[in-house]
Scaffold this active site. Structure first.
Site, short mmCIF file in Angstrom:
data_model
loop_
_atom_site.label_atom_id
_atom_site.label_comp_id
_atom_site.label_asym_id
_atom_site.label_seq_id
_atom_site.Cartn_x
_atom_site.Cartn_y
_atom_site.Cartn_z
N CYS A 247 0.89 -1.16 0.00
CA CYS A 247 0.00 0.00 0.00
C CYS A 247 0.93 1.21 0.00
CB CYS A 247 -0.92 0.02 1.22
SG CYS A 247 -1.98 1.49 1.27
N CYS B 25 -0.26 4.20 2.60
CA CYS B 25 -0.33 3.96 4.05
C CYS B 25 -0.19 2.47 4.33
CB CYS B 25 -1.61 4.56 4.64
SG CYS B 25 -3.12 4.05 3.85
N SER B 26 -1.25 1.81 4.75
CA SER B 26 -1.09 0.41 5.15
C SER B 26 -2.36 -0.40 4.96
CB SER B 26 -0.63 0.32 6.61
OG SER B 26 -1.55 0.99 7.46
N CYS B 27 -3.10 -0.15 3.87
CA CYS B 27 -4.30 -0.94 3.61
C CYS B 27 -3.92 -2.42 3.50
CB CYS B 27 -4.98 -0.46 2.33
SG CYS B 27 -5.73 1.16 2.52
#
Length: 226
Positions: free
Chosen positions: A123, A126-128
């Site tokens: 991602c 961010c951090s999906c």
């Protein structure tokens, strides 16, 4: 000769933008993460939560409970050709049929690794992450170095995780969004004919479902063969 591709624009990604409810570049922690940290500190200060017990709980969910769901999905695909075809055609429905759905897994796509193609997931903003099948995202998945380097040098990143693939393997990197999450279907290890789904699931690692690792070799499944 290898082909290290930029993030592909496939039909699944058309029209998608990062509608994340996380912080983007320039902020180490999102607003939600800051709130969680503050709440955690307050609960620990008041004696309501044992920080060591909390660490154990997080570790268990990140490395055991969460990834085990994804491992069962992969094992079913390895052992059932009809399920594998369904998973590749409609991952969301196929995964939900095993009881794994919810926030972070509303729209899933499964990427199949082959002898010629290796998929990796990131991602970039961010951090999906596909929570229903992989649990909590590891710290490195959320780090800026991984998010930037895997796009331009996936082969080098995989090597840093301890794995090297033949030079003729093509690398494909896929960018998760808040609307669409990916799960890698790794190649089934050799020598696993006759293994039960339970035994196959023991070979599946969290990293192999992100693309930064490979499943355990069949010899690592001693004692769990059907």
């Amino acid at each position: 000769m290898s082909h290290e591709n930029p993030i592909p624009h496939d039909p699944h990604e058309a029209g998608h933008e990062h509608g994340h409810d996380h912080a983007h570049e320039g902020s180490a922690l999102s607003e939600m993460e800051l709130r969680v940290r503050a709440l955690e500190s307050l609960l620990v200060e008041k004696g309501y939560v044992d920080p060591q017990a909390l660490d154990v709980l997080i570790e268990t969910y990140e490395h055991q409970i969460g990834p085990r769901n994804g491992a069962r999905v992969v094992a079913r695909a390895w052992s059932d050709p009809q399920y594998r075809a369904w998973l590749l055609d409609d991952a969301t429905a196929a995964i939900a049929s095993l009881g794994y759905s919810g926030r972070g897994g509303e729209h899933m796509v499964v990427l199949e690794n082959t002898p010629r193609v290796h998929n990796m997931v990131v991602c970039t903003l961010c951090s999906c992450y596909p929570w229903p099948v992989l649990g909590l995202p590891p710290v490195w998945y959320k780090s800026a170095p991984y998010r930037s380097r895997v796009v331009i040098d996936p082969r080098g990143v995989l090597k840093e995780f301890g794995y090297e693939l033949p030079e003729d393997v093509e690398f494909r990197v896929w960018d998760s969004t808040s609307e669409l999450r990916y799960l890698v279907l790794p190649m089934r290890p050799e020598g696993t004919d006759g293994f039960s789904e339970e035994a196959l699931a023991e070979l599946v690692t969290r990293d192999s479902m992100i693309g930064t690792g490979l499943p355990h070799a069949s010899r690592d499944a001693q004692g769990v063969r059907a």
